[in-house]
Design a protein around this motif. Structure first.
Motif, PDB file in Angstrom:
ATOM      1  N   THR A 154       0.807  -1.227   0.000  1.00  0.00           N
ATOM      2  CA  THR A 154       0.000   0.000   0.000  1.00  0.00           C
ATOM      3  C   THR A 154       0.838   1.274   0.000  1.00  0.00           C
ATOM      4  O   THR A 154       0.367   2.345  -0.392  1.00  0.00           O
ATOM      5  CB  THR A 154      -0.923   0.034   1.226  1.00  0.00           C
ATOM      6  OG1 THR A 154      -0.123   0.050   2.420  1.00  0.00           O
ATOM      7  CG2 THR A 154      -1.838  -1.176   1.253  1.00  0.00           C
ATOM      8  N   ARG A 177      -1.269   3.677  -2.546  1.00  0.00           N
ATOM      9  CA  ARG A 177      -2.298   3.213  -3.475  1.00  0.00           C
ATOM     10  C   ARG A 177      -3.648   3.820  -3.108  1.00  0.00           C
ATOM     11  O   ARG A 177      -3.973   3.991  -1.936  1.00  0.00           O
ATOM     12  CB  ARG A 177      -2.402   1.688  -3.445  1.00  0.00           C
ATOM     13  CG  ARG A 177      -1.187   0.977  -4.020  1.00  0.00           C
ATOM     14  CD  ARG A 177      -1.322  -0.525  -3.835  1.00  0.00           C
ATOM     15  NE  ARG A 177      -0.170  -1.211  -4.381  1.00  0.00           N
ATOM     16  CZ  ARG A 177      -0.132  -1.765  -5.585  1.00  0.00           C
ATOM     17  NH1 ARG A 177      -1.195  -1.695  -6.366  1.00  0.00           N
ATOM     18  NH2 ARG A 177       0.951  -2.378  -6.016  1.00  0.00           N
ATOM     19  N   ALA A 184      -6.598  -5.030  -0.259  1.00  0.00           N
ATOM     20  CA  ALA A 184      -5.238  -4.743   0.211  1.00  0.00           C
ATOM     21  C   ALA A 184      -4.704  -5.874   1.075  1.00  0.00           C
ATOM     22  O   ALA A 184      -3.543  -6.278   0.949  1.00  0.00           O
ATOM     23  CB  ALA A 184      -5.222  -3.427   0.987  1.00  0.00           C
TER      24      ALA A 184
END
Length: 472
Positions: free
Chosen positions: A118, A250, A258
């Motif tokens: 992420t 992201r 995720a």
């Protein structure tokens, strides 16, 4: 050339410098020295914040206090029976440490993979830091015979500590170049010992003068435990204001997506580790010897009060001494690493740890002087062992995957020891002797030393695709 600011900060500038804010092996990026120093100082403050948990909760107050709370709930033979199991009241704390770390073995690598997927190091740091801080504050309510509440809150806080430290450690390659990491890492540890020592000093005043404040001894301990959570939460605001994510996070991805991607990335990391034998060997060595370090730190207060028959005020004073000696020790060993090589200094510190454990077996009951001298020796090597191990590992981690790898590293870092408390607890369970339990930890330093000798650091740095530091 270098640009030196306050507190001895040095930032490389000039045409041949690799900016410390650039991931290892990447050149050409421009990082403003003032902005970089600001990030570094913010990074140091997280060590200042969370070290209160290690010093006040783990090292000093919770072990003896949890043994007392469990003892209040024990039967006539000194046993408690959580979930139908038979456990000695005085073994509850080391078993709680072990349970928290077994959970970390499962969670920390996933946390690291999720961070790298992420790009949200800062957000992850905030989430787990405050989860741990509020769980620590909750220890105030663990009184009477509520040992399960105390153990459960500690387990939650220790898990959160480890997850937050995955994100914290992963910032190191972002804010320090290859030749700067020993110094930056050592300053972080040293600053942490100062912060942990300062709060411990304040708690020592509350504990020793509890009658003057109209407090019982138990209430003084409960206030001290909760203060570590307040300290942790308050000072975490500083790094959250100063640190930044060094790659774009992201967007538009669901939380479930995720997490699923994080687990997939973890599988990739495990396969990658098998292709990096030097990194894997160092990680194994660190997990073993640092398990011994953390177990000594975690259980020293319990050993002193239960086996050496020393008062809580003596123990607090000794740990306070360790905090301030460790500040100087971390900086000293950082300088020695710059001169003699990081691995060589860490190996020497492991010899010192072996001597510490052997000597602790021979300490005379009630001897304050012997305990204080041994505490000073621990302080000299403690910070350097941990700080230099962190910086050495950062050179063996491939670019862009720091959090994934530090997820495995953090399994045995900063209060998250794994096998050591289990070995200690079982030795205590079988022998009913703290001396036998403490001497059993020698094996961790001996095996860790042998494995670290076999680590070919230059090869590992090259395999990771990173520039070789001047000295390793």
């Amino acid at each position: 050339m270098t640009d030196t600011g306050a507190a001895g900060e040095s930032v490389r500038t000039g045409p041949h410098a690799t900016p410390a804010g650039t991931p290892a092996g990447v050149t050409g990026a421009v990082v403003a020295p003032d902005a970089l120093r600001r990030e570094r100082r913010g990074w140091y403050f997280y060590d200042w914040a969370n070290s209160a948990f290690s010093s006040t909760v783990v090292t000093v107050f919770l072990g003896p206090y949890l043994s007392t709370v469990a003892g209040a709930a024990a039967d006539a033979h000194g046993w408690v029976h959580p979930l139908g199991l038979d456990v000695r009241a005085k073994a509850v704390f080391p078993f709680a440490v072990t349970v928290s770390v077994i959970a970390q073995v499962l969670l920390l690598p996933v946390t690291g993979a999720l961070i790298d997927h992420t790009g949200r190091k800062r957000g992850t740091l905030a989430l787990f830091a405050y989860l741990g801080a509020f769980a620590t504050m909750g220890l105030f309510f663990a009184s009477g015979g509520r040992y399960l509440l105390a153990a459960g809150l500690f387990i939650l806080a220790n898990i959160a500590l480890g997850c937050a430290d995955v994100a914290y450690n992963a910032f190191l390659p972002d804010i320090a170049g290859p030749d700067e990491r020993d110094a930056v890492s050592s300053r972080g540890w040293g600053f942490g010992y100062l912060g942990g020592g300062l709060l411990l000093a304040l708690n020592l005043v509350v504990y020793l003068l509890h009658d003057s404040f109209g407090l019982s001894q138990a209430m003084a301990v409960r206030i001290s435990l909760a203060s570590a959570g307040v300290w942790w939460a308050a000072f975490t605001l500083i790094p959250l204001r100063r640190l930044r994510d060094h790659r774009r996070a992201r967007t538009g991805e669901s939380a479930f997506g995720a997490v699923r991607a994080g687990f997939a990335q973890l599988g990739v990391t495990l396969k990658d580790l098998r292709n990096r034998p030097v990194t894997l060997l160092f990680l194994l060595a660190f997990l073993i010897y640092n398990d011994g370090v953390q177990t000594v730190i975690t259980l020293s207060a319990t050993y002193a009060t239960q086996e050496l028959d020393l008062g809580q005020s003596v123990v607090i004073g000794a740990v306070l001494l360790v905090q301030f000696v460790a500040f100087g020790g971390a900086l000293l060993l950082g300088r020695l690493a710059d001169r003699y090589g990081t691995r060589r200094v860490v190996l020497t510190s492991l010899v010192a740890w072996t001597v510490v454990v052997v000597v602790s077996y021979t300490l005379q009951r009630g001897s304050i002087t012997q305990f204080i001298v041994l505490a000073a020796v621990i302080g000299m090597v403690m910070g350097g062992t941990q700080a230099l191990s962190r910086s050495l590992f950062s050179h063996l981690v491939p670019r862009g995957r720091t959090a994934e790898y530090f997820g495995f590293y953090e399994i045995s870092d900063k209060g998250t020891s794994w096998i050591g408390p289990l070995v200690f607890a079982f030795a205590l369970q079988v022998t009913d002797s703290y001396r036998s339990a403490i001497v059993s930890l020698v094996i961790f330093f001996v095996v860790g030393f042998v494995l670290l000798v076999a680590v070919d650091v230059p090869r590992g740095v090259r395999e990771a695709g990173n520039p070789l530091p001047r000295r390793v």
